[in-house]
Design a protein around this motif. Structure first.
Motif, PDB file in Angstrom:
ATOM      1  N   ILE A  89       7.257  -3.299  -7.070  1.00 26.00           N
ATOM      2  CA  ILE A  89       7.933  -2.669  -8.369  1.00 26.00           C
ATOM      3  C   ILE A  89       8.558  -0.825  -7.868  1.00 26.00           C
ATOM      4  N   ILE A  90       7.155  -0.617  -8.078  1.00 23.79           N
ATOM      5  CA  ILE A  90       7.300   1.571  -7.941  1.00 23.79           C
ATOM      6  C   ILE A  90       8.568   1.600  -6.326  1.00 23.79           C
ATOM      7  N   GLY A  91       7.979   0.634  -4.994  1.00 23.88           N
ATOM      8  CA  GLY A  91       9.297   0.617  -3.899  1.00 23.88           C
ATOM      9  C   GLY A  91      10.602   0.566  -4.421  1.00 23.88           C
ATOM     10  N   GLU A  92      11.146  -0.710  -5.055  1.00 20.53           N
ATOM     11  CA  GLU A  92      12.069  -0.853  -5.324  1.00 20.53           C
ATOM     12  C   GLU A  92      12.718   0.389  -6.672  1.00 20.53           C
ATOM     13  N   LEU A  93      11.429   0.868  -6.993  1.00 24.16           N
ATOM     14  CA  LEU A  93      12.254   2.284  -7.792  1.00 24.16           C
ATOM     15  C   LEU A  93      12.509   3.466  -7.927  1.00 24.16           C
ATOM     16  N   LEU A  94      11.691   4.228  -6.920  1.00 22.74           N
ATOM     17  CA  LEU A  94      11.197   5.460  -6.515  1.00 22.74           C
ATOM     18  C   LEU A  94      11.026   6.071  -5.529  1.00 22.74           C
ATOM     19  N   GLY A  95      11.090   3.569  -4.277  1.00 18.58           N
ATOM     20  CA  GLY A  95      11.367   4.125  -2.891  1.00 18.58           C
ATOM     21  C   GLY A  95       9.811   5.383  -2.359  1.00 18.58           C
ATOM     22  N   ASN A  96       9.991   5.882  -1.414  1.00 15.16           N
ATOM     23  CA  ASN A  96       8.612   6.284  -0.993  1.00 15.16           C
ATOM     24  C   ASN A  96       7.181   5.936  -0.834  1.00 15.16           C
ATOM     25  N   VAL A  97       6.904   4.425  -0.487  1.00  7.30           N
ATOM     26  CA  VAL A  97       5.503   3.757  -0.808  1.00  7.30           C
ATOM     27  C   VAL A  97       4.634   4.011   0.092  1.00  7.30           C
ATOM     28  N   TYR A  98       3.406   4.528  -0.261  1.00  4.42           N
ATOM     29  CA  TYR A  98       2.518   4.376   1.291  1.00  4.42           C
ATOM     30  C   TYR A  98       1.299   3.449   0.899  1.00  4.42           C
ATOM     31  N   SER A  99       0.942   2.435   1.716  1.00  2.00           N
ATOM     32  CA  SER A  99      -0.100   1.546   0.998  1.00  2.00           C
ATOM     33  C   SER A  99      -1.292   1.424   2.154  1.00  2.00           C
ATOM     34  N   ASN A 100      -2.079   0.598   2.114  1.00  6.17           N
ATOM     35  CA  ASN A 100      -2.954   0.126   3.368  1.00  6.17           C
ATOM     36  C   ASN A 100      -2.498  -0.343   4.558  1.00  6.17           C
ATOM     37  N   GLU A 101      -0.564  -1.191   4.491  1.00  6.97           N
ATOM     38  CA  GLU A 101      -0.718  -2.119   6.222  1.00  6.97           C
ATOM     39  C   GLU A 101      -0.057  -0.492   6.592  1.00  6.97           C
ATOM     40  N   PRO A 102       0.011   0.945   6.835  1.00  6.48           N
ATOM     41  CA  PRO A 102      -0.230   1.723   7.687  1.00  6.48           C
ATOM     42  C   PRO A 102      -1.818   1.915   8.323  1.00  6.48           C
ATOM     43  N   LEU A 103      -2.338   2.303   7.349  1.00  6.41           N
ATOM     44  CA  LEU A 103      -3.552   2.309   7.366  1.00  6.41           C
ATOM     45  C   LEU A 103      -4.191   1.244   9.074  1.00  6.41           C
ATOM     46  N   ARG A 104      -3.465  -0.229   8.561  1.00  6.31           N
ATOM     47  CA  ARG A 104      -4.007  -1.614   9.045  1.00  6.31           C
ATOM     48  C   ARG A 104      -3.779  -1.173  11.267  1.00  6.31           C
ATOM     49  N   SER A 105      -2.321  -0.976  10.592  1.00  7.44           N
ATOM     50  CA  SER A 105      -1.199   0.085  12.106  1.00  7.44           C
ATOM     51  C   SER A 105      -2.066   0.432  12.961  1.00  7.44           C
ATOM     52  N   GLU A 106      -3.017   1.461  12.038  1.00  8.16           N
ATOM     53  CA  GLU A 106      -3.817   2.793  12.806  1.00  8.16           C
ATOM     54  C   GLU A 106      -3.135   3.575  12.278  1.00  8.16           C
ATOM     55  N   GLN A 107      -2.025   4.000  11.692  1.00  2.97           N
ATOM     56  CA  GLN A 107      -1.492   5.021  11.285  1.00  2.97           C
ATOM     57  C   GLN A 107      -2.402   6.051   9.705  1.00  2.97           C
ATOM     58  N   ALA A 108      -3.481   6.893  10.518  1.00  2.00           N
ATOM     59  CA  ALA A 108      -3.703   7.140   9.400  1.00  2.00           C
ATOM     60  C   ALA A 108      -3.768   8.284   7.980  1.00  2.00           C
ATOM     61  N   LEU A 109      -4.206   8.330   6.767  1.00  5.94           N
ATOM     62  CA  LEU A 109      -3.668   8.770   6.138  1.00  5.94           C
ATOM     63  C   LEU A 109      -3.465  10.906   6.635  1.00  5.94           C
ATOM     64  N   PRO A 110      -3.350  11.486   6.581  1.00  5.49           N
ATOM     65  CA  PRO A 110      -2.412  11.798   4.372  1.00  5.49           C
ATOM     66  C   PRO A 110      -1.053  10.536   4.906  1.00  5.49           C
ATOM     67  N   ALA A 111      -0.681  10.082   3.432  1.00  2.00           N
ATOM     68  CA  ALA A 111       0.026   9.879   3.681  1.00  2.00           C
ATOM     69  C   ALA A 111       1.941  11.434   3.764  1.00  2.00           C
ATOM     70  N   PRO A 112       2.766  10.921   4.154  1.00  6.78           N
ATOM     71  CA  PRO A 112       3.742  11.962   3.760  1.00  6.78           C
ATOM     72  C   PRO A 112       3.908  12.442   3.056  1.00  6.78           C
ATOM     73  N   PRO A 113       4.669  13.457   3.293  1.00 11.27           N
ATOM     74  CA  PRO A 113       4.805  14.540   1.520  1.00 11.27           C
ATOM     75  C   PRO A 113       5.762  13.666   0.345  1.00 11.27           C
ATOM     76  N   GLY A 114       5.070  13.748  -0.766  1.00  9.86           N
ATOM     77  CA  GLY A 114       5.867  13.561  -1.635  1.00  9.86           C
ATOM     78  C   GLY A 114       5.544  12.092  -2.043  1.00  9.86           C
ATOM     79  N   ALA A 115       4.633  10.983  -1.269  1.00  2.00           N
ATOM     80  CA  ALA A 115       4.925   9.288  -1.215  1.00  2.00           C
ATOM     81  C   ALA A 115       3.769   9.229  -2.839  1.00  2.00           C
ATOM     82  N   HIS A 116       4.222   7.789  -3.111  1.00  2.97           N
ATOM     83  CA  HIS A 116       3.398   7.558  -4.335  1.00  2.97           C
ATOM     84  C   HIS A 116       2.527   6.089  -2.620  1.00  2.97           C
ATOM     85  N   VAL A 117       1.396   6.655  -2.944  1.00  2.00           N
ATOM     86  CA  VAL A 117       0.054   5.796  -2.188  1.00  2.00           C
ATOM     87  C   VAL A 117      -0.402   5.200  -3.477  1.00  2.00           C
TER      88      VAL A 117
END
Length: 516
Positions: free
Chosen positions: A362-390
């Protein structure tokens, strides 16, 4: 001499097997003791020993403990606090064993065969053992003619496929692996809510998705005939929807089921079509989150959110629920007025994986730039990109190794919120509070003081959703009231919470009235 910051202590209880639910309860009890900074109750299996070693409890601590031995481990402020926590964990284990045995003199069964001898009229076996042994025990249950709720995870895809092939041939159901929720003929299994009986049958490859739609149907006065959780991988190409198809066929032939509601995260499109093809005489609604377009048979419609799926199912049986967005826009306007203009991002801390995934959509469709667990599972660690909704699913395995699930113990959420949520860019803290059997006895009571602190002095607004039925043991109305008293915006559905969060973060109150 300075006082050490903490002491680490453990206790091995020989020949004491505990299933995952009992381990989680014991862990939660120890974690809540004064002075405890970390606690874990695990079986000393290879994976259990590995998780203990990660926390500093290696071979020199737990010695020769084996797979049938229980290990209680804590880090605490001093020796007294550590020993008190270990005692509380042992007491919790023994109390549960006593409750399960009841007043009967018979010893608890130590095998599936013995359990069937003690309960010859049973029709369902709940399997909750380490993943290495789960498939074998499930096969034993099938051999005894029992349906299986396979609560265990870490079962291989090959084992799951073989179990479900065999169950299909025997005319039985394997619900799982990782099946956290089911309600069969009014009896809740796993993490289930106290929902009323009614005419809607639910088939779900999503645990909190099943809880959400069944709780909504309960609160709207509709109720459910059965809730059959089939495991998150059932609608994949590897499994082919075997159990979902069997469950739909069973509900299609059930005289008490007047409508069928299917719930899943994105399935294989080909498998989804095959599953929907099993609805031959009963009208159905399918909420396949993230799959918005799919050719459906006559009498079957698609819904894009759990809320709209439950609404459509209710209408199929002649019930029109009240508006779910009533009063939210006014609260959103007040929330926006209280925020500094720098606050523009959302931080979501979820205990329900399906609810988190829906909010991300929902938030991705309305606002974009959503950061979730999925990058963590791909070994891409936090911090999230600037201005991202986590938005994080704190029930995912990377957060629960050696810790209880957040439905049972909100401790991890409290830690993360205190560490992260007061960031000056955060506009909204978004979270779910899941009630029902197996969940924490008072989650809102634990969360409310921290949420109040977060919102103080111009801090972010808190948008919360309480997933529960009116008669859940925690008290649905009481849990909502506890959050509202400290200033949280509490919505009627999980989807509404995501819309409200997006509306506050973007300063667009009209979003609250959208309906995907």
């Amino acid at each position: 001499m300075s006082t050490p910051k903490h002491v680490a202590r453990s206790r091995v209880v020989r020949d004491t097997y505990c299933d995952s639910l009992r381990l989680l309860v014991a862990t939660s009890v120890m974690s809540e003791q004064a002075g405890v900074s970390w606690a874990g109750a695990v079986m000393a299996t290879p994976s259990g020993r590995e998780s203990l070693a990660d926390e500093g409890f290696g071979e020199e601590v737990i010695g020769t403990a084996g797979s049938n031995d229980l290990v209680l481990a804590v880090r605490a402020s001093d020796e007294t606090a550590a020993q008190a926590a270990l005692d509380s964990g042992a007491d919790a284990v023994y109390a549960q064993a006593s409750d399960e045995q009841g007043d009967t003199a018979a010893a608890p069964p130590r095998s599936m065969e013995r359990a069937v001898e003690q309960m010859p009229d049973a029709t369902v076996a709940v399997v909750s053992v380490p993943g290495d042994y789960a498939a074998v025990e499930a096969h034993h249950a099938l051999s005894a003619g029992l349906h299986v709720l396979l609560f265990s995870d870490n079962v291989s895809i090959e084992e799951e496929a073989e179990l479900k092939r065999r169950a299909d041939e025997l005319g039985l159901l394997v619900m799982g692996p990782g099946a956290g929720t089911a309600v069969i003929s009014g009896v809740g299994l796993g993490f289930a809510n106290a929902v009323r009986r009614g005419p809607v049958g639910v088939v779900a490859a999503a645990g909190t998705g099943a809880q959400e739609v069944s709780a909504l149907l309960d609160r709207w006065g509709v109720g459910v005939s059965h809730v059959i959780g089939v495991g998150g991988r059932d609608l994949s190409e590897d499994i082919g929807g075997r159990m979902a198809k069997a469950a739909v066929r069973a509900l299609d032939q059930d005289p008490e089921t007047e409508a069928i509601l299917l719930v899943s995260k994105p399935p294989s499109e080909a498998v989804a079509r095959e599953v929907l093809g099993q609805c031959t005489s009963t009208p159905a609604v399918a909420t396949f989150l993230g799959l918005d377009e799919l050719e459906t048979p006559p009498g079957v419609r698609l819904a894009r959110t759990l809320e709209t799926g439950a609404l459509a199912a209710a209408k199929l049986v002649g019930v029109t629920p009240p508006a779910t967005s009533a009063g939210v826009r006014e609260q959103v306007v007040d929330g926006i007025a209280a925020l500094d203009d720098r606050r523009r991002v959302i931080r979501g801390y979820y205990s329900g994986g399906t609810l988190c995934y829906e909010a991300q959509l929902i938030i991705g469709e309305l606002l974009g730039n959503v950061y979730s667990n999925e990058p963590l599972r791909s070994e891409q660690a936090l911090p999230a990109p600037p201005g991202a909704h986590v938005l994080l699913d704190l029930g995912a395995e990377e957060y629960t190794v050696g810790r209880p699930h957040p439905m049972i113990d909100p401790g991890l959420r409290l830690e993360l919120m205190l560490d992260e949520a007061r960031d000056p860019e955060v506009a909204v803290v978004l979270l779910d509070v899941v009630l029902g059997y197996g969940a924490h006895e008072d989650p809102a009571g634990r969360l409310a003081p921290v949420l109040k602190e977060i919102m103080s002095e111009g801090g972010p607004r808190v948008v919360a959703y309480v997933l529960g039925a009116d008669t859940d043991p925690q008290g649905y109305a009481e849990q909502r009231a506890a959050l509202e008293r400290v200033g949280c915006l509490v919505t009627e559905t999980a989807a509404r919470a995501a819309y409200a969060a997006a509306a506050i973060a973007s300063r667009r109150p009209e979003i609250t009235e959208l309906n995907r």
